[in-house]
Design a protein around this motif. Sequence first.
Motif, PDB file in Angstrom:
ATOM      1  N   ARG A  44      33.621  23.682  37.130  1.00  0.00           N
ATOM      2  CA  ARG A  44      34.621  23.766  36.061  1.00  0.00           C
ATOM      3  C   ARG A  44      34.505  25.062  35.259  1.00  0.00           C
ATOM      4  N   GLN A  45      33.315  25.646  35.207  1.00  0.00           N
ATOM      5  CA  GLN A  45      33.161  26.934  34.547  1.00  0.00           C
ATOM      6  C   GLN A  45      33.792  28.065  35.361  1.00  0.00           C
ATOM      7  N   THR A  46      33.908  27.816  36.669  1.00  0.00           N
ATOM      8  CA  THR A  46      34.457  28.838  37.566  1.00  0.00           C
ATOM      9  C   THR A  46      35.968  28.738  37.687  1.00  0.00           C
ATOM     10  N   THR A  47      36.476  27.517  37.765  1.00  0.00           N
ATOM     11  CA  THR A  47      37.913  27.321  37.925  1.00  0.00           C
ATOM     12  C   THR A  47      38.329  25.996  37.301  1.00  0.00           C
ATOM     13  N   GLN A  48      39.542  25.939  36.843  1.00  0.00           N
ATOM     14  CA  GLN A  48      40.057  24.706  36.254  1.00  0.00           C
ATOM     15  C   GLN A  48      40.302  23.668  37.340  1.00  0.00           C
ATOM     16  N   LEU A  49      39.958  22.416  37.059  1.00  0.00           N
ATOM     17  CA  LEU A  49      40.198  21.328  37.999  1.00  0.00           C
ATOM     18  C   LEU A  49      41.407  20.474  37.602  1.00  0.00           C
ATOM     19  N   ASN A  50      41.673  20.377  36.309  1.00  0.00           N
ATOM     20  CA  ASN A  50      42.777  19.548  35.842  1.00  0.00           C
ATOM     21  C   ASN A  50      44.102  19.997  36.465  1.00  0.00           C
ATOM     22  N   GLY A  51      44.769  19.063  37.133  1.00  0.00           N
ATOM     23  CA  GLY A  51      46.049  19.372  37.755  1.00  0.00           C
ATOM     24  C   GLY A  51      45.961  20.037  39.115  1.00  0.00           C
ATOM     25  N   VAL A 150      36.325  27.977  47.104  1.00  0.00           N
ATOM     26  CA  VAL A 150      35.525  27.115  47.971  1.00  0.00           C
ATOM     27  C   VAL A 150      34.082  27.169  47.478  1.00  0.00           C
ATOM     28  N   PHE A 151      33.504  25.993  47.230  1.00  0.00           N
ATOM     29  CA  PHE A 151      32.137  25.886  46.711  1.00  0.00           C
ATOM     30  C   PHE A 151      31.241  25.215  47.754  1.00  0.00           C
ATOM     31  N   PHE A 152      30.074  25.799  47.961  1.00  0.00           N
ATOM     32  CA  PHE A 152      29.090  25.237  48.888  1.00  0.00           C
ATOM     33  C   PHE A 152      27.761  25.046  48.154  1.00  0.00           C
ATOM     34  N   SER A 153      27.001  24.050  48.565  1.00  0.00           N
ATOM     35  CA  SER A 153      25.601  23.969  48.160  1.00  0.00           C
ATOM     36  C   SER A 153      24.796  23.463  49.343  1.00  0.00           C
ATOM     37  N   THR A 154      23.577  23.964  49.458  1.00  0.00           N
ATOM     38  CA  THR A 154      22.730  23.584  50.582  1.00  0.00           C
ATOM     39  C   THR A 154      21.291  23.945  50.267  1.00  0.00           C
ATOM     40  N   LEU A 155      20.430  23.878  51.265  1.00  0.00           N
ATOM     41  CA  LEU A 155      19.005  24.165  51.101  1.00  0.00           C
ATOM     42  C   LEU A 155      18.616  25.433  51.852  1.00  0.00           C
ATOM     43  N   ASN A 156      17.865  26.265  51.192  1.00  0.00           N
ATOM     44  CA  ASN A 156      17.355  27.483  51.805  1.00  0.00           C
ATOM     45  C   ASN A 156      16.281  27.141  52.840  1.00  0.00           C
ATOM     46  N   ARG A 157      16.265  27.881  53.924  1.00  0.00           N
ATOM     47  CA  ARG A 157      15.208  27.733  54.934  1.00  0.00           C
ATOM     48  C   ARG A 157      14.072  28.693  54.575  1.00  0.00           C
ATOM     49  N   ALA A 199      34.606  34.109  57.656  1.00  0.00           N
ATOM     50  CA  ALA A 199      35.751  33.217  57.464  1.00  0.00           C
ATOM     51  C   ALA A 199      36.796  33.802  56.519  1.00  0.00           C
ATOM     52  N   GLY A 200      36.534  34.993  55.982  1.00  0.00           N
ATOM     53  CA  GLY A 200      37.496  35.626  55.091  1.00  0.00           C
ATOM     54  C   GLY A 200      37.370  35.214  53.634  1.00  0.00           C
ATOM     55  N   LEU A 201      36.198  34.690  53.253  1.00  0.00           N
ATOM     56  CA  LEU A 201      35.962  34.290  51.869  1.00  0.00           C
ATOM     57  C   LEU A 201      35.129  35.352  51.155  1.00  0.00           C
ATOM     58  N   ASP A 202      35.490  35.635  49.907  1.00  0.00           N
ATOM     59  CA  ASP A 202      34.744  36.587  49.092  1.00  0.00           C
ATOM     60  C   ASP A 202      33.722  35.846  48.242  1.00  0.00           C
ATOM     61  N   LEU A 203      32.471  36.274  48.303  1.00  0.00           N
ATOM     62  CA  LEU A 203      31.409  35.663  47.502  1.00  0.00           C
ATOM     63  C   LEU A 203      31.554  36.104  46.050  1.00  0.00           C
ATOM     64  N   ARG A 204      31.664  35.135  45.128  1.00  0.00           N
ATOM     65  CA  ARG A 204      31.865  35.438  43.710  1.00  0.00           C
ATOM     66  C   ARG A 204      30.639  35.142  42.854  1.00  0.00           C
ATOM     67  N   ASP A 205      29.854  34.136  43.217  1.00  0.00           N
ATOM     68  CA  ASP A 205      28.713  33.767  42.385  1.00  0.00           C
ATOM     69  C   ASP A 205      27.727  32.956  43.219  1.00  0.00           C
ATOM     70  N   ALA A 206      26.478  32.989  42.817  1.00  0.00           N
ATOM     71  CA  ALA A 206      25.442  32.186  43.464  1.00  0.00           C
ATOM     72  C   ALA A 206      24.444  31.734  42.407  1.00  0.00           C
ATOM     73  N   ASN A 227      17.020  24.911  46.575  1.00  0.00           N
ATOM     74  CA  ASN A 227      18.434  24.512  46.545  1.00  0.00           C
ATOM     75  C   ASN A 227      19.275  25.644  45.964  1.00  0.00           C
ATOM     76  N   TYR A 228      20.457  25.847  46.499  1.00  0.00           N
ATOM     77  CA  TYR A 228      21.325  26.875  45.922  1.00  0.00           C
ATOM     78  C   TYR A 228      22.798  26.518  46.121  1.00  0.00           C
ATOM     79  N   LEU A 229      23.641  27.090  45.271  1.00  0.00           N
ATOM     80  CA  LEU A 229      25.081  26.886  45.314  1.00  0.00           C
ATOM     81  C   LEU A 229      25.760  28.247  45.349  1.00  0.00           C
ATOM     82  N   ILE A 230      26.879  28.337  46.055  1.00  0.00           N
ATOM     83  CA  ILE A 230      27.646  29.580  46.032  1.00  0.00           C
ATOM     84  C   ILE A 230      29.117  29.268  45.796  1.00  0.00           C
ATOM     85  N   ALA A 231      29.764  30.169  45.077  1.00  0.00           N
ATOM     86  CA  ALA A 231      31.202  30.080  44.817  1.00  0.00           C
ATOM     87  C   ALA A 231      31.896  31.202  45.571  1.00  0.00           C
ATOM     88  N   THR A 232      32.913  30.858  46.330  1.00  0.00           N
ATOM     89  CA  THR A 232      33.661  31.855  47.091  1.00  0.00           C
ATOM     90  C   THR A 232      35.144  31.698  46.794  1.00  0.00           C
TER      91      THR A 232
END
Length: 240
Positions: A44-51, A150-157, A199-206, A227-232
């Motif tokens: 929600r800090q990255t993008t609005q969800l309402n609507g 597009v938001f992803f979260s996963t585990l680092n190897r 995939a043509g996504l730009d990485l904006r935050d991690a 654990n980490y999350l990325i915003a694209t």
Amino acid sequence: MTSKLNADPAELAKFSDLAHRWWDKEGEFKPLHQINPLRLDWIRQTTQLNGKVVLDVGCGGGILADSMAHTGASVTGIDLAAKALRVAQLHALEAQTPTIQYQKISVEALAEQQPESFDVVTCMEMLEHVPDPSSVVHACAALVKPGGWVFFSTLNRSAKSFLFAVLGAEYVLNLLPKGTHEYAKMIRPSELAAYCRSAGLDLRDAKGMEHNPITQRYWLSADTSVNYLIATQKPMDSEK
């Protein structure tokens, strides 16, 4: 057309067997309930969800999907574990969750049916459980509208991740069922970033997610070693 289902039957069975425990906040999925406010706030800090029209990929029992719907988003949750989806649907009825639906379908199949249909796509704690995570990333990119997120979260190897997320969380502290994660399936941030670029996504935050097992506190930080999350974001057509 997608010829082979990008899913591990053993992984589906594992989460189906635990499906009835998804909404037990003191059960096997307690960590997901504990980190969900962090995930939701970060989105929600990255993008609005309402609507917005939102897709949650690998939604499981609907913990994140349900919370996004309660912010005012129109949410579709997809998964291949039928029992988990039934639990998610039942919870939505009990909680009277507005504007939410669940569907048993792979993300690749949905991408063929509904390309560029969603303002926001989330895929949390799912990539480390599939045979081909790159395929999931590409499908998520196909599903989001130009300019969408597009938001992803996963585990680092990493050695630290193996120590804390596998040995510590599953075998010492019993925070997760044994066998929840396989070290070989974990994904380094550089690998996930490469999938996103392809995939043509730009990485904006991690962000990294840290945990104090004594205080049971979770928080976001710059440490992506476990654990980490990325915003694209998908570029607008004019930006390509």
